[in-house]
Each structure stands twice: as C-alpha cells, then as structure tokens.
Design an enzyme around this catalytic site. Sequence first.
Site, PDB file in Angstrom:
ATOM      1  N   HIS A  12       0.820  -1.223   0.000  1.00 11.76           N
ATOM      2  CA  HIS A  12       0.000   0.000   0.000  1.00 11.76           C
ATOM      3  C   HIS A  12       0.850   1.266   0.000  1.00 11.76           C
ATOM      4  O   HIS A  12       0.421   2.297   0.520  1.00 11.76           O
ATOM      5  CB  HIS A  12      -0.982  -0.022   1.187  1.00 11.76           C
ATOM      6  N   HIS A  59      -1.659   4.108  10.109  1.00 11.88           N
ATOM      7  CA  HIS A  59      -0.286   4.606  10.305  1.00 11.88           C
ATOM      8  C   HIS A  59      -0.251   5.891  11.122  1.00 11.88           C
ATOM      9  O   HIS A  59       0.692   6.673  11.010  1.00 11.88           O
ATOM     10  CB  HIS A  59       0.376   4.881   8.958  1.00 11.88           C
ATOM     11  N   HIS A 193      10.074  -4.162   4.188  1.00 10.14           N
ATOM     12  CA  HIS A 193      10.539  -2.771   4.125  1.00 10.14           C
ATOM     13  C   HIS A 193      10.761  -2.222   5.523  1.00 10.14           C
ATOM     14  O   HIS A 193      10.132  -2.662   6.482  1.00 10.14           O
ATOM     15  CB  HIS A 193       9.615  -1.857   3.312  1.00 10.14           C
ATOM     16  N   GLU A 240       3.970  -5.607   8.475  1.00  8.03           N
ATOM     17  CA  GLU A 240       2.603  -5.460   7.935  1.00  8.03           C
ATOM     18  C   GLU A 240       2.095  -6.756   7.295  1.00  8.03           C
ATOM     19  O   GLU A 240       0.894  -6.889   7.045  1.00  8.03           O
ATOM     20  CB  GLU A 240       2.561  -4.322   6.900  1.00  8.03           C
TER      21      GLU A 240
END
Length: 284
Positions: A12, A59, A193, A240
């Site tokens: 995303h 977030h 990431h 995530e």
Amino acid sequence: MSTICGGIFTSHVPGIGNAIAKGLQQDPYWKPFFDGFDPVHDFLEREKPDVAVVFYNDHGLNFFLDKMPTFAIGAAPEYRHEDEGWGIAFQRPYEGHPDLSWHIIEEVVESEFDPVTCQSMLVDHAVAVPFELCWPGKEAFPIKLIPIAINTVQHPLPSPKRCYNLGQAVGRAISTWEGDEKVVIFGTGGLSHQLEGARAGHLNPDYDRFCLKNLAPDPEALLQHSSLDIVELAGSQGVEIINWIAARGALTGSVRELASNYHIPISNTAAATVLLENSETVRA
Ligand code: DHB
Ligand code: FE
C-alpha cells in the site's frame, strides 16, 4: 447466503497514490507494479463482489501512539480518506455496511476477541491506495467497505497466529451472515521494508518469497515466526505481513492462487500483489 469469492493481497506504498494521480502507470519505474493488477481487474469485473473486508494497519491517522487498539473494526455507514502528509488527495468516499460490520463484531467477540468498535473512522493510504488500484477512475467505488485495523506500529504487536485466528473468526462470521452478499477479503501492506533507523532500506527477498510461496497452500507456515521475528526478517514495516496473514485466515474455503506479482523496489518497499480464489465448501 453470503460467500467469500477471494482474497486480494497488496502493498500500500503511498507513492503509488501519487503515481496514479500523475497517470504514471505506463512509466518504466511503475509499470511492473501496475501490470500486476490486470488479473485483479479481470477478477473483480467477473466476480463483482458487494463487500470488501480490508485487513490493514492505520499509520497514525485514525489512531495515534497515545491510543492504539490491537484490533479495531469499522461499523460506520461511510468512511473517508484523509491525507496524513503524503500529498494524496483521494476524494471518493467509501460506503460502509454497518449491519454486516456488527454481525462480524458479534461473532468475533463470541470467539473471544476484544476489538475496538468504530462507528466513525478515517482510513489512511493502507485502504485508499489498494481501492484506487482495484477500481481506477470510476466515479464511485462499486463496493461497500468493512475496515479491520491491526496494530503493526506500537509494540507489543499481536502475534501472527492471533491475527490468523482473527481472520478465521471473521471468515466464520461472514459464513453465518444471512444476506446474499459476495465478499472479497483484502490484506494490505508489506512485503519487506523498513523506513527508519539504522536499517532503513532493509529488504529481504528470501523471506518475501517464503511468504509468497506459502500464502495459498500452507499459510500456517507463516505462523512459525513471531511478530518480533518478522520485524527482524522483514523490517519494522515489513511486519505489515500480519495483515496478509489475517486476510488469509478469513479464506475459509478451498483456496487457489490466480496471480502473483513481486517487484523490487517501489519506493522503499519490496512490492507484491497476490490474487487468491476462494471456492466455498458446502455448508451445513
Ligand atoms: C512506504 C511503505 C509503506 O507501507 C508505508 O505505509 C509508507 C511508505 C514506502 O515504501 O515509501
Ligand atoms: Fe505501510
């Protein structure tokens, strides 16, 4: 009786939203990622699902570090995206399905989960970017949204097993809903990431490929690592993947991979898109 037609799993990265706004889908940097959505568009055109249940992480838009639920389920009639500073100006609202949300909440509480229930909820890029990728250019989204936020931000994080079990409880809830809606499940975020700290830029293609290989046929293989193990393996935002694990748990039928795309990097992320078909087994 409602059915789950499949699962859509995607990164995303907010930069995707800016690439969409600038029409960069055919740009050499972006094309390998956007091309991964061709089979998803075909699938959505064919199946025309009525409801999207989206496992994602907030977030810092709707929940900040001062109040961070482990699990939160939206039960609002409508949701809106707001930009958290990425410069994404998506305006299309998301229609909710409060009755099905409350049914899911009832069932997961019955299964001894304790979600925060949200009758108003802003959704961030982790919902907005996947929706824009799936339904580009339409005036309104042709689907209702039920957002389920999992804490991947403020430690301690829920275990992958707990997320998988939450997904299973959501899948069971959908299977006992009396309506005839067709539901598609989303898991957003990942793959590896890390955006900050000494390891900023960390990627782990070996772990990513392990997840991609096992997601459809053997999702329980992904439960062998704890959330902290995954932070170590995949990076502090790579965790995530627990959203994907929850979403996979909700696919309670017979699951088959229809498409998988993996591309490094998009922004700072090893980006992936997976489409799984879920064929319902006959229910009693
Ligand atoms: C990036 C990836 C994310 O998952 C996110 O939430 C924000 C930024 C990135 O790679 O830029
Ligand atoms: Fe993210």
